[in-house]
Design an enzyme around this catalytic site. Structure first.
Site, mmCIF file in Angstrom:
data_model
loop_
_atom_site.group_PDB
_atom_site.id
_atom_site.type_symbol
_atom_site.label_atom_id
_atom_site.label_comp_id
_atom_site.label_asym_id
_atom_site.label_seq_id
_atom_site.Cartn_x
_atom_site.Cartn_y
_atom_site.Cartn_z
ATOM 1 C CG ASN A 187 -1.734 1.221 1.379
ATOM 2 O OD1 ASN A 187 -1.783 2.053 0.470
ATOM 3 N ND2 ASN A 187 -2.396 1.370 2.525
ATOM 4 C CD1 TRP A 188 3.440 1.140 -3.060
ATOM 5 C CD2 TRP A 188 3.516 2.546 -4.808
ATOM 6 N NE1 TRP A 188 4.192 0.541 -4.043
ATOM 7 C CE2 TRP A 188 4.254 1.385 -5.126
ATOM 8 C CE3 TRP A 188 3.415 3.559 -5.759
ATOM 9 C CZ2 TRP A 188 4.897 1.218 -6.356
ATOM 10 C CZ3 TRP A 188 4.061 3.394 -6.978
ATOM 11 C CH2 TRP A 188 4.805 2.233 -7.279
ATOM 12 C CE LYS A 189 -0.201 3.271 4.798
ATOM 13 N NZ LYS A 189 -0.097 3.371 6.234
ATOM 14 C CG HIS A 211 -5.700 1.866 5.354
ATOM 15 N ND1 HIS A 211 -5.299 2.829 6.248
ATOM 16 C CD2 HIS A 211 -4.649 1.025 5.180
ATOM 17 C CE1 HIS A 211 -4.048 2.574 6.604
ATOM 18 N NE2 HIS A 211 -3.626 1.488 5.969
ATOM 19 C CD GLU A 247 -2.986 5.569 6.742
ATOM 20 O OE1 GLU A 247 -2.996 5.582 5.498
ATOM 21 O OE2 GLU A 247 -2.039 5.098 7.402
ATOM 22 C CD GLU A 288 -3.221 -2.373 7.359
ATOM 23 O OE1 GLU A 288 -2.184 -2.657 6.761
ATOM 24 O OE2 GLU A 288 -3.809 -1.293 7.217
ATOM 25 N N GLY A 311 2.560 2.653 10.735
ATOM 26 C CA GLY A 311 3.470 3.787 10.552
ATOM 27 C C GLY A 311 4.180 4.213 11.831
ATOM 28 C CB SER A 356 5.478 -1.294 12.035
ATOM 29 O OG SER A 356 5.080 0.050 12.207
ATOM 30 N N GLY A 359 3.014 -1.059 4.241
ATOM 31 C CA GLY A 359 2.997 0.364 3.923
ATOM 32 C C GLY A 359 4.399 0.847 3.583
#
Ligand code: 13P
Length: 258
Positions: A9-11, A96, A98, A168, A174, A214, A235
């Site tokens: 997941n490149w975000k 997700h 976020e 997650e 992160g 992470s 990520g």
């Protein structure tokens, strides 16, 4: 033997040329490898078509990071599931943390995103996970169970078979703090037991449950060796080609040794 899935997941990272370089580097890095592991790259919307073109000559699939709840129409700025499908996208991250936390997406919104994705032949990678406060008050199992029930458990068995789940824990995303293999295994086994109660043992076993938060080249193997961890949603470490390929190698090793 159940193979693994490693998804990146490149975000919201990488300029166009950085994205192109990274996609080509991944394609080159896995070129010639005979892999059991399925690889899914989830770049930002703008790069999906480029990713799909490169994927055609390579050994990975392309996923989006989000999708509209709606099929089409006056929804400025939104991207529909049929747009994704016709751009060569086969997977979509849904729910997700976020999106839940920063953009207020509810379990009901996510249920719509699940339905619209399945209707367009896109496989959802559905994310669940608790906040730190939930874990500290021992509500983490209840929170995750609710997320599963409210967004997925309206599906019939045939539809549910299409779903990939990613656990997650929000406190691990992160932060550099990874769930221990014991914590990951405990929650993954719990998720599988919840699925088993609803859809039966075979479907529970067959469902892919990925770990994210992470996960990196150093800890991936220990996590992937856990009985109920079927791979990772990566990520930060998916933005570095060497790290990402090491994680794919960890997935391969864990499949061979399980
Ligand atoms: P990190 O691997 O950067 O913690 O992110 C995990 C994640 O959110 C993947 O979807």
């Amino acid at each position: 033997m159940k193979n693994k899935i490693v998804a990146g997941n490149w975000k919201m990272n990488n300029t166009f040329s950085e994205a192109e370089d990274l996609l080509l580097a991944i394609a080159e890095g896995i070129d010639g490898m005979i892999l059991e592991t399925e690889i899914i790259i989830c770049p930002p919307f703008l790069y999906l078509e480029m990713a799909a073109d490169i994927a055609e000559e390579s050994n990975f699939y392309v996923g989006a990071q989000n999708v509209s709840t709606e099929e089409k129409g006056a929804y400025t700025g939104e991207i529909s599931a049929s747009m994704l499908k016709t751009s060569g996208v086969d997977f979509c991250i849904i729910g997700h943390s976020e999106r839940r936390t920063l953009f207020g997406e509810t379990n009901t919104d996510l249920r719509k995103k699940i339905d619209v994705s399945l209707a367009n032949d896109i496989i959802p990678v559905f994310c669940v996970g608790e906040h730190l406060a939930d874990r500290e008050t021992e509500k983490h199992f209840e929170v995750v169970k609710n997320q599963l029930e409210e967004s997925l458990f309206h599906l019939d068995t045939n539809q549910f078979e299409q779903i990939i789940i990613a656990y997650e824990p929000v406190w691990a995303i992160g932060t550099g703090i990874t769930a221990t293999p014991q914590q990951a295994q405990e929650m993954h086994a719990f998720i599988r037991s919840v699925i088993e109660q609803k859809y039966g043992t075979e479907h529970a076993y067959n469902t892919y449950i990925l770990y994210g938060g992470s996960c990196n080249a150093q800890n991936a193997l220990d996590l992937f060796m856990c009985k109920d961890v079927d791979g990772g949603l990566i990520g930060g470490a998916s933005l570095n080609v060497n790290d990402f390929i090491e994680i794919i190698n960890a997935a391969e090793t864990s499949t061979k040794n399980n």
